[in-house]
Design a protein around this motif. Structure first.
Motif, PDB file in Angstrom:
ATOM      1  N   PRO A 263       0.831  -1.211   0.000  1.00 34.92           N
ATOM      2  CA  PRO A 263       0.000   0.000   0.000  1.00 34.92           C
ATOM      3  C   PRO A 263       0.862   1.256   0.000  1.00 34.92           C
ATOM      4  N   GLU A 267      -2.529   5.753   0.545  1.00 35.17           N
ATOM      5  CA  GLU A 267      -3.554   4.745   0.885  1.00 35.17           C
ATOM      6  C   GLU A 267      -3.584   4.486   2.391  1.00 35.17           C
ATOM      7  N   VAL A 290      -6.527  -0.954   5.255  1.00 32.81           N
ATOM      8  CA  VAL A 290      -5.574  -1.232   4.179  1.00 32.81           C
ATOM      9  C   VAL A 290      -4.581  -2.331   4.583  1.00 32.81           C
TER      10      VAL A 290
END
Length: 404
Positions: A263, A267, A290
């Motif tokens: 990620p 994010e 995430v």
């Protein structure tokens, strides 16, 4: 109810002059006495004037459904007529007066009770079960959208279940509209309701083979489900991903899964913000969505790699091993480290080339520690080892020879 003409005439007069309460009482008696009766039996009950009673019922529903008075009772009574075997005449009469549109409108009313919506869906199920042209009629009346929105917004599991079953029926044996139902289910994967997400994923697994081809728009929503903190949603997402490996979206899904192992900073920041903004999220040190997604992707990559050498090869070419090493170094989420370790061990033990490259990247001591305890090595991981993992540059073009 007596089945002579005089008694039926008296009943209809009582209905016409009666208050809401009187009519509700008549309906309750009718429902109690006529459950599961056939069309001919209902005709006999009303001395062959059953249509006169049905007409009054549908007219009263159209006049009062916005106010919410006795809606469930009215729908139950109409369902007895519409659902009666050999009662096609009643179904036709219900459709002629725009009954389907009225019932679909009930589904979208903000003030409608959940029990009213559930009964409306039951009634629609009887309509669509009568054959393909009735399914088409419901779809032509924007029924797919109405039922999908009802599933997304409902807070009753019973109502959601009826809506899910109805969508499934609308996709079955209805070639003209199956693709529209399929797209509605994909849209439901993005719903704010975990139950709706779970049901949509479940139903997509049934509808996907009916449609025959996978729409590319399914990729992002199904990968987004891996962020869910609800295990039942995660499970259905994983099962759906496995099913989709037989379709043209396979490569896009594999590419997406590998990307989830790393990620971006943006994010991670957005994920942290969403957790703060979500009042329903568990408050006790909830993991970032995430990172939940990262762990789920690592696990999913392992499951898919074990299923087929072709998938395994594609994942290696997409740099899954590089991403797995990176995820193993995520000291902010132990499950990412654990799942990535378990999956990487499979690749290392299956492919001599990966074994050699990983050993080179980690160094002998760290490599030995990893192989001894791939699922728990994160517990004693040092900051230096974590840094080695997240800064790895492993890049393997492909491996064709599987180690026996």
């Amino acid at each position: 109810m007596k089945n002579d003409q005089a008694a039926v005439t008296k009943l209809l007069q009582t209905w016409d002059r009666g208050s809401k309460t009187t009519r509700a009482k008549i309906l309750q008696e009718f429902i109690n006495e006529n459950q599961n009766k056939t069309g001919p039996a209902l005709e006999l009950e009303f001395a062959y004037s059953a249509s006169l009673f049905l007409t009054r019922l549908t007219a009263w529903l159209r006049l009062t459904y916005m106010m919410g008075s006795y809606v469930k009772l009215q729908l139950q009574a109409i369902t007895i007529f519409v659902g009666a075997s050999s009662g096609h005449k009643f179904l036709a009469e219900f459709l002629e007066v725009g009954g389907v549109l009225t019932v679909l409108e009930i589904l979208g009313l903000k003030q409608a009770k959940e029990e009213d919506k559930a009964q409306a869906l039951k009634l629609l199920m009887h309509v669509v079960n009568s054959g393909r042209r009735y399914k088409e009629l419901v779809c032509e009346s924007f029924g797919i959208r109405a039922v999908a929105e009802c599933l997304a917004k409902s807070n009753s599991e019973e109502t959601q279940d009826y809506a899910r079953n109805l969508l499934q029926q609308l996709a079955n044996g209805n070639p003209k509209y199956e693709a529209q139902v399929y797209k509605a289910l994909i849209a439901l994967l993005k719903s704010a309701s975990p139950k709706a997400q779970q049901m949509a994923a479940q139903t997509l697994r049934i509808v996907q083979p009916v449609v025959g081809t996978a729409n590319p728009t399914i990729v992002d929503p199904v990968l987004m489900l891996l962020k869910s903190l609800h295990l039942e949603v995660q499970y259905e997402a994983c099962e759906l991903i496995k099913d989709l490996m037989s379709y043209d979206v396979r490569y896009s899904l594999l590419q997406g899964l590998v990307a989830l192992l790393k990620p971006t900073k943006d994010e991670i920041r957005e994920s942290a913000d969403s957790l703060i903004a979500d009042p329903d999220a568990p408050q006790l040190q909830a993991p970032l969505p995430v990172f939940v997604q990262q762990a789920a992707a690592a696990k999913m990559i392992g499951i898919l790699a074990k299923e087929s050498p072709e998938i395994s090869e594609a994942l290696v070419q997409l740099r899954a091993t590089h991403g797995l090493l990176y995820a193993m170094g995520n000291t902010q989420h132990a499950d990412s480290q654990r799942q990535a370790g378990i999956t990487l061990e499979f690749f290392v033990r299956s492919y001599p080339l990966i074994n050699e490259k990983v050993k080179e990247a980690l160094g002998d001591t760290f490599y030995e520690e990893f192989l001894a305890h791939p699922d728990t090595m994160y517990v004693n991981m040092t900051p230096i080892q974590a840094d080695v993992l997240v800064s790895n540059k492993l890049n393997i073009a492909g491996v064709m020879e599987v180690q026996e």
